[in-house]
Design a protein around this motif. Structure first.
Motif, mmCIF file in Angstrom:
data_model
loop_
_atom_site.group_PDB
_atom_site.id
_atom_site.type_symbol
_atom_site.label_atom_id
_atom_site.label_comp_id
_atom_site.label_asym_id
_atom_site.label_seq_id
_atom_site.Cartn_x
_atom_site.Cartn_y
_atom_site.Cartn_z
ATOM 1 N N ARG A 286 0.612 -0.929 -0.627
ATOM 2 C CA ARG A 286 -0.022 0.141 -0.493
ATOM 3 C C ARG A 286 1.047 0.946 -0.001
ATOM 4 O O ARG A 286 2.100 1.369 0.788
ATOM 5 C CB ARG A 286 -1.244 -0.126 1.255
ATOM 6 C CG ARG A 286 -2.094 -0.797 1.038
ATOM 7 C CD ARG A 286 -3.190 -0.414 0.224
ATOM 8 N NE ARG A 286 -3.806 -1.923 -0.200
ATOM 9 C CZ ARG A 286 -4.841 -2.693 -0.709
ATOM 10 N NH1 ARG A 286 -2.873 -2.783 -1.236
ATOM 11 N NH2 ARG A 286 -5.483 -3.681 -0.458
ATOM 12 N N TYR A 287 0.642 2.344 -0.561
ATOM 13 C CA TYR A 287 1.358 3.204 -0.840
ATOM 14 C C TYR A 287 0.272 4.695 0.060
ATOM 15 O O TYR A 287 -0.507 4.504 -0.531
ATOM 16 C CB TYR A 287 1.622 3.736 -1.837
ATOM 17 C CG TYR A 287 2.128 4.887 -2.217
ATOM 18 C CD1 TYR A 287 3.706 5.389 -2.359
ATOM 19 C CD2 TYR A 287 1.374 6.630 -2.890
ATOM 20 C CE1 TYR A 287 3.906 6.839 -2.426
ATOM 21 C CE2 TYR A 287 2.051 7.629 -3.026
ATOM 22 C CZ TYR A 287 3.002 7.696 -2.927
ATOM 23 O OH TYR A 287 3.990 9.222 -3.224
ATOM 24 N N ALA A 288 0.735 5.186 0.084
ATOM 25 C CA ALA A 288 0.916 6.737 1.020
ATOM 26 C C ALA A 288 1.682 8.109 1.309
ATOM 27 O O ALA A 288 2.507 7.800 2.599
ATOM 28 C CB ALA A 288 -0.182 6.628 1.998
ATOM 29 N N ASN A 289 1.566 8.720 0.681
ATOM 30 C CA ASN A 289 1.772 10.599 1.040
ATOM 31 C C ASN A 289 3.825 10.240 1.293
ATOM 32 O O ASN A 289 4.622 10.201 2.566
ATOM 33 C CB ASN A 289 1.886 10.436 2.911
ATOM 34 C CG ASN A 289 0.339 10.891 2.837
ATOM 35 O OD1 ASN A 289 -0.347 11.341 2.261
ATOM 36 N ND2 ASN A 289 -0.338 10.283 3.176
ATOM 37 N N GLY A 290 4.054 9.582 0.369
ATOM 38 C CA GLY A 290 5.283 9.202 0.074
ATOM 39 C C GLY A 290 5.945 7.954 0.562
ATOM 40 O O GLY A 290 7.248 8.059 1.006
ATOM 41 N N THR A 291 5.575 7.182 0.868
ATOM 42 C CA THR A 291 5.367 5.702 1.771
ATOM 43 C C THR A 291 4.745 4.804 1.002
ATOM 44 O O THR A 291 3.681 4.323 1.564
ATOM 45 C CB THR A 291 5.566 6.163 3.635
ATOM 46 O OG1 THR A 291 6.092 7.329 3.970
ATOM 47 C CG2 THR A 291 6.249 4.273 3.663
ATOM 48 N N LEU A 292 5.835 3.681 0.946
ATOM 49 C CA LEU A 292 5.599 2.347 0.771
ATOM 50 C C LEU A 292 5.320 0.935 1.880
ATOM 51 O O LEU A 292 6.135 1.504 1.896
ATOM 52 C CB LEU A 292 6.521 1.859 -1.275
ATOM 53 C CG LEU A 292 5.620 0.217 -1.009
ATOM 54 C CD1 LEU A 292 4.605 -0.068 -1.670
ATOM 55 C CD2 LEU A 292 6.480 -0.140 -1.919
ATOM 56 N N TRP A 293 3.906 0.702 1.825
ATOM 57 C CA TRP A 293 5.002 -0.371 2.989
ATOM 58 C C TRP A 293 4.215 -1.464 1.895
ATOM 59 O O TRP A 293 3.145 -1.936 1.340
ATOM 60 C CB TRP A 293 2.924 0.192 4.009
ATOM 61 C CG TRP A 293 3.096 1.395 4.809
ATOM 62 C CD1 TRP A 293 2.418 2.377 3.568
ATOM 63 C CD2 TRP A 293 2.834 1.851 6.407
ATOM 64 N NE1 TRP A 293 2.584 3.628 4.483
ATOM 65 C CE2 TRP A 293 3.217 3.189 6.329
ATOM 66 C CE3 TRP A 293 4.112 1.161 7.384
ATOM 67 C CZ2 TRP A 293 3.607 3.594 7.351
ATOM 68 C CZ3 TRP A 293 4.647 1.754 8.135
ATOM 69 C CH2 TRP A 293 4.487 3.035 8.331
ATOM 70 N N TYR A 294 4.748 -2.520 3.483
ATOM 71 C CA TYR A 294 4.911 -4.022 2.425
ATOM 72 C C TYR A 294 4.913 -4.730 3.002
ATOM 73 O O TYR A 294 5.501 -4.846 4.388
ATOM 74 C CB TYR A 294 5.519 -4.242 0.970
ATOM 75 C CG TYR A 294 7.638 -3.683 1.467
ATOM 76 C CD1 TYR A 294 8.014 -5.194 1.659
ATOM 77 C CD2 TYR A 294 7.582 -2.862 1.325
ATOM 78 C CE1 TYR A 294 9.433 -5.064 1.970
ATOM 79 C CE2 TYR A 294 8.946 -2.516 1.626
ATOM 80 C CZ TYR A 294 10.155 -3.371 1.744
ATOM 81 O OH TYR A 294 10.852 -3.258 1.857
#
Length: 399
Positions: A286-294
């Motif tokens: 998931r991506y939000a506000n300049g960060t990719l979480w994985y």
């Protein structure tokens, strides 16, 4: 029935491969010491050779769905019933013994099974304890849901990696129907909305399709096939014309323009790579506000990495948030928290993304939880819809 002594079987995990359509079911088998199993595998063109090992008393049994036949030897060769990547081995719920059939008349497993491996007790990592808060409420029963997304009208879209059917689920009526069948693929996985009622969905592990509900009658069209991809699985919104796609086999992330099909690699890191004998690394994204979480499902790990908000290219080092809890897919909640499904840990956990070292807290129990998405109507904005091995479930979150 075969004259075998009892086996104690414990489910360890369920995972999926998108190309070819495959599903892993891993179990731990415990048996008296004089049990000396061996494995005899017959390959097909769609399955690479994997070296099996004999681990003695405590073994992990991995059943992988696909095309081909298997043979497994106990004291004698016996056919093991396999339910096409749903159950693996039928286990008597009272005695916990595997149910074998045909009394060695046919030593091979026909149909969808592609490979059986007995793996010596390779560690899956010791997960931190989780105490679930509540049991989820089942919305509908559909076998082996891989991913979910919620439309603006409140209907839930659900995918299955062994079917081209995109399901539509009504959480109020608690019914399901076929939204459409995506032509050109044999299974669907990651799905995300990039424009109102327009979704990108992964099909077959190498291709991304557009599913458009905006004109009334849903239609699907191929956006792009990434020929070098090994196992596309996770998919996330980036902007109104771009989605991010994770390749679990190669351990990287692509960005793809949904209008032109132009794509490029934007992130690659050792924490995204597969580990051990199963070619499956980075999973949910998931991506939000300049960060990719994985997540990396078989490393039992959760990570974040900074991306340029314009180009989507990685701009710095990744941060590991934990390495002791299996994570499958994830979703953002209306309260700013992140929610991660834990597959074989049978839970949905809540994570505070602002914490330096976030500690996952269970908010619900879902067997084989694979994915999640929040409701979008006034009545269910605080409800996480969770896909799992037995359908779609609802978990109410306190916000």
């Amino acid at each position: 029935m075969c004259s075998l002594r009892p086996l104690v079987i414990t489910t360890l995990l369920t995972a999926r491969l998108t190309h070819p359509s495959q599903e892993y079911h891993m179990y731990k088998l415990t048996e008296p010491p004089r049990f000396t199993p061996h494995i005899n595998k017959q390959q097909t063109s769609r399955n690479k050779h994997k070296q099996a090992s004999d681990g003695g008393r405590q073994l992990r049994l991995v059943i992988i769905g696909g095309v081909g036949i298997n043979q497994i030897a106990y004291p004698r060769l016996c056919r093991v019933r396999h339910l096409g990547c749903v159950r693996g081995i039928i286990v008597d719920q009272r005695t916990r013994e595997p149910q074998l059939e045909n009394t060695c008349q046919d030593p091979f497993i026909p149909g969808p099974s592609a490979l059986v491996s007995l793996l010596a007790s390779a560690s899956l990592g010791s997960a931190s304890p989780i105490t679930p808060r509540q049991a989820a409420q089942q919305v509908v029963r559909i076998n082996s849901i891989e991913n979910v997304a919620v439309r603006s009208n409140g209907l839930i879209l659900a995918t299955n990696m062994n079917s081209a059917t995109l399901y539509s689920v009504d959480p109020v009526a608690k019914t399901s129907s076929t939204a459409l069948s995506v032509s050109g693929t044999n299974g669907l996985s990651g799905i995300a909305e990039y424009q109102p009622d327009q979704f990108a969905v992964i099909g077959g592990g190498k291709s991304i399709y557009k599913v458009d509900f905006s004109s009334g009658t849903p239609r699907s069209t191929l956006i792009k096939t990434i020929t070098e991809a090994q196992n596309l699985n996770g998919l996330a919104y980036f902007d109104n014309s771009t989605v991010l796609v994770a390749d679990a086999g190669r351990g990287n992330v692509y960005k793809i323009d949904v209008n032109t099909g132009v794509y490029s690699e934007v992130a690659r890191d050792p924490t995204m790579a597969p580990s051990g004998g199963i070619p499956f690394g980075i999973d949910g994204i998931r991506y939000a506000n300049g960060t990719l979480w994985y997540t990396n499902i078989f490393r039992n790990s959760f990570h974040k990495i900074p991306l340029d908000p314009v180009t989507a290219k990685s701009t710095g080092a990744q941060t590991t948030l934990w390495t002791n809890l299996m994570g499958d897919d994830l979703c953002f909640g209306p309260n700013g928290k992140i929610y991660v499904t834990t597959n074989s840990r049978n839970s949905l956990v809540e994570v505070d993304p602002t914490a330096a070292r976030p500690s996952p807290v269970s908010v619900g129990t879902v067997t084989g939880s694979t994915s999640c998405a929040f409701g979008r109507t006034d009545r269910d904005r605080n409800v996480a819809y969770v896909g799992g091995g037995q359908g779609v479930f609802a978990v109410t979150i306190r916000v």
